[in-house]
Design a protein around this motif. Structure first.
Motif, mmCIF file in Angstrom:
data_model
loop_
_atom_site.group_PDB
_atom_site.id
_atom_site.type_symbol
_atom_site.label_atom_id
_atom_site.label_comp_id
_atom_site.label_asym_id
_atom_site.label_seq_id
_atom_site.Cartn_x
_atom_site.Cartn_y
_atom_site.Cartn_z
ATOM 1 N N MET A 1 -12.623 -6.056 -25.377
ATOM 2 C CA MET A 1 -12.682 -4.904 -24.463
ATOM 3 C C MET A 1 -13.607 -5.235 -23.303
ATOM 4 O O MET A 1 -14.727 -5.697 -23.508
ATOM 5 N N THR A 2 -13.134 -4.972 -22.134
ATOM 6 C CA THR A 2 -13.934 -5.308 -20.951
ATOM 7 C C THR A 2 -14.940 -4.214 -20.679
ATOM 8 O O THR A 2 -14.847 -3.092 -21.170
ATOM 9 N N ASP A 3 -15.957 -4.524 -19.843
ATOM 10 C CA ASP A 3 -16.981 -3.545 -19.499
ATOM 11 C C ASP A 3 -16.409 -2.502 -18.567
ATOM 12 O O ASP A 3 -15.510 -2.746 -17.792
ATOM 13 N N THR A 4 -16.943 -1.312 -18.616
ATOM 14 C CA THR A 4 -16.382 -0.188 -17.865
ATOM 15 C C THR A 4 -17.427 0.406 -16.960
ATOM 16 O O THR A 4 -17.982 1.473 -17.226
ATOM 17 N N GLY A 5 -17.733 -0.287 -15.895
ATOM 18 C CA GLY A 5 -18.602 0.290 -14.881
ATOM 19 C C GLY A 5 -20.064 0.071 -15.142
ATOM 20 O O GLY A 5 -20.780 1.003 -15.507
ATOM 21 N N PRO A 6 -20.606 -1.133 -14.971
ATOM 22 C CA PRO A 6 -21.994 -1.410 -15.275
ATOM 23 C C PRO A 6 -22.961 -0.735 -14.339
ATOM 24 O O PRO A 6 -24.115 -0.580 -14.681
ATOM 25 N N THR A 153 -15.868 2.640 3.722
ATOM 26 C CA THR A 153 -17.177 2.449 3.108
ATOM 27 C C THR A 153 -17.266 1.047 2.530
ATOM 28 O O THR A 153 -16.255 0.438 2.171
ATOM 29 N N GLY A 154 -18.488 0.551 2.430
ATOM 30 C CA GLY A 154 -18.691 -0.769 1.880
ATOM 31 C C GLY A 154 -18.166 -0.939 0.465
ATOM 32 O O GLY A 154 -17.496 -1.937 0.158
ATOM 33 N N PRO A 155 -18.428 0.017 -0.442
ATOM 34 C CA PRO A 155 -17.881 -0.119 -1.802
ATOM 35 C C PRO A 155 -16.363 -0.181 -1.848
ATOM 36 O O PRO A 155 -15.802 -0.937 -2.649
ATOM 37 N N ASP A 156 -15.673 0.596 -1.013
ATOM 38 C CA ASP A 156 -14.207 0.520 -1.002
ATOM 39 C C ASP A 156 -13.733 -0.848 -0.523
ATOM 40 O O ASP A 156 -12.724 -1.379 -1.022
ATOM 41 N N LEU A 157 -14.424 -1.418 0.441
ATOM 42 C CA LEU A 157 -14.072 -2.762 0.904
ATOM 43 C C LEU A 157 -14.278 -3.783 -0.203
ATOM 44 O O LEU A 157 -13.462 -4.689 -0.394
ATOM 45 N N VAL A 158 -15.370 -3.628 -0.962
ATOM 46 C CA VAL A 158 -15.619 -4.536 -2.086
ATOM 47 C C VAL A 158 -14.535 -4.383 -3.141
ATOM 48 O O VAL A 158 -13.997 -5.373 -3.655
ATOM 49 N N ARG A 159 -14.189 -3.143 -3.466
ATOM 50 C CA ARG A 159 -13.163 -2.917 -4.490
ATOM 51 C C ARG A 159 -11.815 -3.493 -4.053
ATOM 52 O O ARG A 159 -11.094 -4.094 -4.860
ATOM 53 N N ALA A 160 -11.469 -3.289 -2.786
ATOM 54 C CA ALA A 160 -10.205 -3.829 -2.296
ATOM 55 C C ALA A 160 -10.211 -5.354 -2.320
ATOM 56 O O ALA A 160 -9.196 -5.990 -2.639
ATOM 57 N N TYR A 169 -15.201 -10.590 -9.564
ATOM 58 C CA TYR A 169 -15.920 -9.319 -9.598
ATOM 59 C C TYR A 169 -17.424 -9.515 -9.763
ATOM 60 O O TYR A 169 -18.216 -8.643 -9.393
ATOM 61 N N ARG A 170 -17.836 -10.665 -10.258
ATOM 62 C CA ARG A 170 -19.274 -10.936 -10.351
ATOM 63 C C ARG A 170 -19.906 -10.982 -8.963
ATOM 64 O O ARG A 170 -21.042 -10.561 -8.767
ATOM 65 N N ILE A 171 -19.146 -11.504 -7.992
ATOM 66 C CA ILE A 171 -19.634 -11.542 -6.608
ATOM 67 C C ILE A 171 -19.453 -10.178 -5.943
ATOM 68 O O ILE A 171 -20.356 -9.664 -5.282
ATOM 69 N N ALA A 240 -22.592 -5.795 -20.716
ATOM 70 C CA ALA A 240 -22.077 -7.172 -20.762
ATOM 71 C C ALA A 240 -21.373 -7.552 -19.471
ATOM 72 O O ALA A 240 -20.290 -8.135 -19.480
ATOM 73 N N PHE A 241 -22.010 -7.227 -18.365
ATOM 74 C CA PHE A 241 -21.421 -7.541 -17.067
ATOM 75 C C PHE A 241 -21.347 -9.048 -16.895
ATOM 76 O O PHE A 241 -22.328 -9.771 -17.051
ATOM 77 N N GLY A 242 -20.160 -9.554 -16.592
ATOM 78 C CA GLY A 242 -19.950 -10.977 -16.403
ATOM 79 C C GLY A 242 -19.528 -11.714 -17.647
ATOM 80 O O GLY A 242 -19.285 -12.929 -17.588
ATOM 81 N N ALA A 243 -19.417 -10.995 -18.786
ATOM 82 C CA ALA A 243 -19.043 -11.658 -20.032
ATOM 83 C C ALA A 243 -17.540 -11.855 -20.167
ATOM 84 O O ALA A 243 -17.093 -12.621 -21.018
ATOM 85 N N HIS A 244 -16.764 -11.154 -19.343
ATOM 86 C CA HIS A 244 -15.309 -11.224 -19.438
ATOM 87 C C HIS A 244 -14.732 -11.697 -18.105
ATOM 88 O O HIS A 244 -15.353 -11.515 -17.045
#
Length: 282
Positions: A1-6, A153-160, A169-171, A240-244
């Motif tokens: 199971m992947t992490d859900t929003g660290p 917004t910056g977060p939307d640009l990152v998500r896109a 996603y680590r970056i 566990a951010f970055g573990a998957h």
């Protein structure tokens, strides 16, 4: 199971101070808010790249007008937008144009009309033409960048970038955490100022007192920043951010048909402008 929003747990308590916590609702009229950030970057990018090599004034003026039309239709009209479009951008173009006119080599334009002459110094019409063409070119490039800058917004640009460009996603979410630090710093600075006022530690008036006050803000601001960074790091480690290799996305920024239509329509409009004015000659 992947992490859900660290980052959620670390920022949930401070969501009141986070301008990115609530996404801008899309509108049928103000269409730019509901578009993919990458589409708003890809659409004006070829025109911005080609404008660097343009030397006339008509082509950048046409692109500046195109950017104004898109912004006035696609973005909510506010005082900030009015100040940028009708005050800051035209004034900057005038100042830059006049500055470049002063720096233009007079020997290259001495065959043009003389605008004014002060002693041995002469301002030629050709120098003004070169200067204001440069000012218009820079203003057009800035105006085209505002299409994405004022509606994304910056977060939307990152998500896109993570979802469409497959940026790791680590970056991407490290950049997202950095974006969220900025409003947090503003809130911390406001709290520190209020605490200083309550204790009467204003330090008097004048420029030296203002400098002393700012030095008094540095230590508590840095302490708050370190505490916040530790909370974010603990929240990321706890999930566990970055573990998957991938992660579950809470907010999706999809690429829709309208994004493709907008990009193609803008490219066609840009090609039409270059075809009409053809600033490079034959």
């Amino acid at each position: 199971m992947t992490d859900t929003g660290p980052l959620t747990a670390a920022t949930a308590a401070h969501s009141t101070f986070d301008p990115y916590a609530r996404r801008v609702e899309a509108s049928a009229v103000r269409f730019l808010y509901g578009m993919n950030p990458l589409a708003k970057l890809a659409a004006p990018l070829p025109a911005m790249a080609l404008l660097v090599f343009v030397r006339d004034a008509a082509t950048p003026a046409a692109f500046l007008a195109l950017a104004y039309v898109v912004l006035l239709v696609g973005v909510s009209f506010t005082r900030r937008l009015a100040a940028i479009l009708f005050l800051a951008l035209p004034l900057s173009a005038l100042v830059i144009g006049f500055g470049f006119a002063l720096w233009t080599d007079a020997s290259r334009v001495d065959q043009s009309v003389v605008v004014w002459q002060i002693g041995g110094w002469t301002m030629y019409g050709g120098a003004l033409e070169v200067g204001f063409a440069t000012g218009l070119r820079l203003a057009a490039i800035v105006g085209l960048t505002l299409i994405a800058g004022l509606s994304t917004t910056g977060p939307d640009l990152v998500r896109a970038s993570v979802q469409q460009l497959r940026v790791p996603y680590r970056i991407g979410y490290t950049a997202l955490a950095a974006f969220r630090f900025v409003p947090r710093f503003g809130h911390e600075l406001d709290v520190i100022r209020q605490a200083h006022r309550v204790r009467g530690a204003h330090g008097g008036r004048g420029p030296f007192a203002a400098i002393a006050r700012w030095f008094g803000y540095v230590v508590p601001l840095m302490a708050g920043a370190i505490r916040h960074a530790e909370r974010v790091a603990l929240a990321m480690d706890a999930r566990a951010f970055g573990a998957h290799p991938d992660r579950t996305e809470r907010y999706l920024v999809p690429w829709r048909v309208r994004d493709t239509v907008f990009v193609l329509a803008f490219w066609l409009a840009s090609a039409a402008v270059f075809a009409v004015f053809f600033p490079w000659g034959l």
